[in-house]
Design a protein around this motif. Structure first.
Motif, PDB file in Angstrom:
ATOM      1  N   LEU A 166      91.292 168.513  76.069  1.00 23.69           N
ATOM      2  CA  LEU A 166      92.111 167.553  75.823  1.00 23.69           C
ATOM      3  C   LEU A 166      91.215 166.364  75.820  1.00 23.69           C
ATOM      4  O   LEU A 166      90.931 165.472  76.743  1.00 23.69           O
ATOM      5  CB  LEU A 166      92.976 167.280  76.974  1.00 23.69           C
ATOM      6  CG  LEU A 166      94.139 166.130  77.069  1.00 23.69           C
ATOM      7  CD1 LEU A 166      95.050 166.134  75.777  1.00 23.69           C
ATOM      8  CD2 LEU A 166      94.684 165.922  78.096  1.00 23.69           C
ATOM      9  N   ASN A 194      95.258 164.568  69.205  1.00 25.43           N
ATOM     10  CA  ASN A 194      96.117 164.167  70.420  1.00 25.43           C
ATOM     11  C   ASN A 194      97.082 162.818  70.004  1.00 25.43           C
ATOM     12  O   ASN A 194      96.784 161.804  69.417  1.00 25.43           O
ATOM     13  CB  ASN A 194      95.027 163.441  71.434  1.00 25.43           C
ATOM     14  CG  ASN A 194      95.657 162.851  72.781  1.00 25.43           C
ATOM     15  OD1 ASN A 194      96.951 162.806  72.767  1.00 25.43           O
ATOM     16  ND2 ASN A 194      95.094 162.986  73.680  1.00 25.43           N
ATOM     17  N   GLN A 236     102.154 160.159  79.076  1.00 25.12           N
ATOM     18  CA  GLN A 236     102.032 161.626  79.493  1.00 25.12           C
ATOM     19  C   GLN A 236     102.900 162.412  78.558  1.00 25.12           C
ATOM     20  O   GLN A 236     102.377 163.647  78.307  1.00 25.12           O
ATOM     21  CB  GLN A 236     102.782 161.384  80.845  1.00 25.12           C
ATOM     22  CG  GLN A 236     102.555 162.776  81.709  1.00 25.12           C
ATOM     23  CD  GLN A 236     103.333 163.876  81.406  1.00 25.12           C
ATOM     24  OE1 GLN A 236     104.393 163.921  80.876  1.00 25.12           O
ATOM     25  NE2 GLN A 236     102.827 165.066  81.562  1.00 25.12           N
ATOM     26  N   ALA A 256     100.791 163.307  75.645  1.00 26.20           N
ATOM     27  CA  ALA A 256      99.747 164.364  75.927  1.00 26.20           C
ATOM     28  C   ALA A 256     100.551 165.849  75.824  1.00 26.20           C
ATOM     29  O   ALA A 256      99.724 166.730  75.205  1.00 26.20           O
ATOM     30  CB  ALA A 256      99.075 164.098  77.056  1.00 26.20           C
ATOM     31  N   ALA A 257     101.425 165.861  76.444  1.00 26.61           N
ATOM     32  CA  ALA A 257     102.256 167.271  76.817  1.00 26.61           C
ATOM     33  C   ALA A 257     102.618 167.781  75.502  1.00 26.61           C
ATOM     34  O   ALA A 257     102.581 168.927  75.146  1.00 26.61           O
ATOM     35  CB  ALA A 257     103.554 166.950  77.664  1.00 26.61           C
ATOM     36  N   SER A 305      89.013 167.594  80.435  1.00 25.63           N
ATOM     37  CA  SER A 305      89.016 166.361  79.647  1.00 25.63           C
ATOM     38  C   SER A 305      88.568 165.112  80.514  1.00 25.63           C
ATOM     39  O   SER A 305      87.791 165.245  81.567  1.00 25.63           O
ATOM     40  CB  SER A 305      90.424 165.955  79.710  1.00 25.63           C
ATOM     41  OG  SER A 305      91.175 165.833  81.104  1.00 25.63           O
ATOM     42  N   LEU A 358      97.623 162.752  81.588  1.00 24.29           N
ATOM     43  CA  LEU A 358      98.215 164.051  81.590  1.00 24.29           C
ATOM     44  C   LEU A 358      98.954 164.299  82.952  1.00 24.29           C
ATOM     45  O   LEU A 358     100.131 164.920  82.789  1.00 24.29           O
ATOM     46  CB  LEU A 358      97.323 165.357  81.294  1.00 24.29           C
ATOM     47  CG  LEU A 358      97.801 166.556  81.442  1.00 24.29           C
ATOM     48  CD1 LEU A 358      99.031 166.885  80.379  1.00 24.29           C
ATOM     49  CD2 LEU A 358      96.612 167.651  81.530  1.00 24.29           C
ATOM     50  N   CYS A 369      92.966 171.457  86.316  1.00 24.16           N
ATOM     51  CA  CYS A 369      91.988 170.417  85.333  1.00 24.16           C
ATOM     52  C   CYS A 369      90.798 170.345  86.229  1.00 24.16           C
ATOM     53  O   CYS A 369      90.440 170.141  87.454  1.00 24.16           O
ATOM     54  CB  CYS A 369      92.795 169.127  85.422  1.00 24.16           C
ATOM     55  SG  CYS A 369      94.205 168.868  84.521  1.00 24.16           S
TER      56      CYS A 369
END
Length: 614
Positions: A200, A225, A251, A254-255, A283, A291, A330
């Motif tokens: 990401l 992105n 958010q 990003a999703a 990321s 995120l 993550c």
């Protein structure tokens, strides 16, 4: 109730209804139109250029910078961030403002070697037996071949197992630190568990679908992105997140971007996204926070206390459309601007395993540099990355179709010869082309040792001061000259000094000489596409005469892959994050000295003892 206005965007044939008074850049975001907007709508970068074909609007100048000439204004050019919709409108997105066909480095293929398969998610056959002496007590359930702690099983999954008349297999995850059965599948439908490794990035996303039994990479995809329309740099994103509904919008963006990448690999592999039982994400620190929907505001503080533990959440809670009970792992952060992507770089390059002193450089939208070996690791972050991606440059653009990626300048005449991604006429110049161009300009005497444009015959007085013409208007795809201005050079020299000065700080802190470095790992597009000779010749990085240079590709994605298929690698990543020293250049006393010395071409004599051509 506000009156609704209809806005048509050409040549995309996209129509959106917005309330009167809506900012045009916000309307573009609502329509999911990706447009250049490096500054996030502050009127500073001049990249969100549009052509107003017709309609009613109000204009509010955000800065005194004149990004649109009088002649262009006559043709309808404006900045989207400065336009507010007053009625129905028709708007054209000119070629220089569009984000299309980006050159994104993915870099996994087939089976990757990460030292052995040890995934957090496995499939085990279920053994379900009835108790004839206690028929009402329910059936006993056991996971064959599983020898760990007794797993947690949700009521829904337990009932499914009790009621099943066919053979089942259990999908067991240990991602959250304790074994948990997240699904029970009939034997005939069970295949190997599948997971997602994902990089990401601030600007781009790279995704790989992986067989968790074999480690085989089944499919890969890349996308942009969607957060980029809210600002290209992480500082701009932080500022947007702190305003109103900004954090939720970032958010969600990003999703949505992740789901788009996942849908592409799932389609290529012929599987449904709900069949994917794990996702590992690498990321930077800010992207990690956005995120997770975690307020990143504290990252603006120099002494920000950043957790070095990995973020772990249910993917569904983040809006990621895979198995509803799957986890998102993550990789851990180190500091406010050195994140899981830098940890991934160390993990996948093997820097932390070698007795040799190595340097890891990853220049994306942000720049991370790591130095060390198996005994110690130190890191810095510098905001030099955007310049080397073409951002902040008047004719700059990211590496995509129509970007100049290579430049050769004739030393005698100063004429530029360009190679364009995808062929055809160029739209602008990307990072690798920019490095070639400025190096050639210096060698041809178009720049002096301070990065100042000279009185060369090909340097003219332009709209915003002195400029060198790389491509004339009639030879460009935009109908505008592609130029390097003095303001561009000032920005580029600042970025060059930040990067070279940052490396100098690491060398100075640990009393290293350029001759002590044995390996240089160049990550991402910077390592894959730039001319390393020109990079050193111009003084962007020092000359390391004893070092072997390794272009290592997308190490962020490789680190995510390693974490996806190996619990051992996850523990290794946590160890790397735990021992890595972070030096904050914004408060470091040595940085000003190193930065100032690097404002010359090439830089300090001790870093450039000989020109490469000698």
């Amino acid at each position: 109730m506000k009156e609704e206005c209809r806005v048509i965007f050409h040549p995309l044939n996209t129509v959106v209804s917005v309330s009167r008074g809506t900012n045009l850049l916000a309307a573009l975001r609502n329509a999911h139109v990706q447009i250049e907007s490096i500054c996030g709508g502050k009127g500073e970068c001049g990249k969100c250029r549009v052509i107003i074909e017709s309609g009613d609007f109000r204009e509010k100048r955000l800065t005194q910078k004149n990004h649109v000439t009088a002649a262009e204004r006559e043709r309808g050019y404006r900045l989207a961030c400065e336009i507010f919709v007053s009625g129905d409108m028709e708007v054209t997105i000119p070629v220089e403002s569009r984000i299309e066909r980006p050159q994104i480095l993915c870099g996994l293929s087939g089976e990757c070697d990460c030292g052995g398969m040890d995934p957090a998610v496995r499939i085990y056959p279920l053994e379900i037996r009835s108790n004839p002496t206690l028929p009402h007590a329910g059936r006993s359930i056991r996971l064959r071949e599983y020898t760990g702690k007794r797993p947690a099983i949700s009521d829904a999954e337990y009932r499914k197992m009790q009621e099943s008349d066919t053979g089942l297999v259990a999908v067991l995850t240990e991602t959250n630190g304790y074994p948990e059965v997240i699904d029970a599948i009939p034997n005939e439908k069970a295949g190997p568990p599948l997971g997602i490794a994902l990089d990401l990035g601030t600007t781009t996303i790279a995704c790989a679908l992986v067989d968790l039994d074999s480690g085989l990479v089944i499919a890969e995809s890349t996308t942009m992105n969607k957060q980029i329309t809210y600002g290209e740099e992480v500082i701009t994103r932080i500022a947007f997140a702190m305003k109103g509904d900004g954090l939720r919008l970032l958010q969600q963006a990003a999703a949505e971007s992740i789901n788009l990448a996942i849908s592409r690999v799932a389609e290529a592999a012929g599987v449904d996204p709900p069949e994917l039982v794990e996702i590992a994400v690498s990321s930077n620190t800010v992207m990690n926070h956005l995120l997770m929907g975690t307020d990143p505001g504290y990252l603006e503080l120099a002494d920000a206390d950043v957790s070095r533990k990995p973020f772990i959440r249910k993917a569904a809670s983040l809006g990621i459309s895979i198995h509803p009970e799957a986890y998102c792992f993550c990789l851990p952060n180190v500091s406010r601007f050195v994140g899981g992507d830098a940890v991934s770089g160390v993990l996948s390059s093997g820097l932390h395993c070698s007795p040799d002193i190595s340097l890891f450089i990853d220049l994306g939208t942000n720049g991370e540099i790591v130095i060390g070996n198996k005994d110690w690791i130190a890191s810095i972050s510098c905001a030099s990355g955007p310049a080397f991606e073409g951002a902040g440059i008047s004719s700059g653009m990211r590496a995509m179709h129509g970007a100049i990626e290579k430049v050769a300048i004739e030393p005698e005449t100063g004429e530029a010869h360009c190679m364009v991604i995808g062929g055809g006429k160029p739209r602008g110049i990307c990072g690798s082309g920019l490095i070639d161009c400025v190096t050639g300009m210096f060698q041809a005497g178009i720049l002096d040792f301070k990065g100042i444009l000279t009185s060369h015959p090909l340097v003219r007085e332009g709209h915003n001061g002195p400029e060198y013409v790389v491509v004339r208007a009639e030879d460009s795809a935009t109908g505008r000259d592609i130029v390097i201005t003095q303001a561009d050079m000032d920005y580029f020299m600042d970025s060059k000094a930040a990067l070279c000065g940052g490396i100098g700080v690491l060398l100075k802190k640990y009393r290293m000489k350029v001759t002590d470095i044995r390996h240089i790992f160049l990550a991402g597009a910077f390592g894959a596409f730039v001319d390393i000779h020109n990079t050193v010749e111009f003084g962007i990085i020092p000359h390391f005469p004893n070092a072997e240079v390794h272009p290592v590709g997308n190490t962020s994605l490789k680190g995510a892959y390693a974490a996806l298929v190996s619990k051992t690698k996850r523990r290794e990543a946590e160890k790397i994050a735990g021992i890595m020293v972070y030096i904050d250049l914004l408060v470091d006393v040595d940085f000003i000295e190193e930065y100032t010395a690097a404002l010359f071409i090439p830089g300090k004599e001790e870093y450039f003892p000989l020109k490469l051509s000698e």
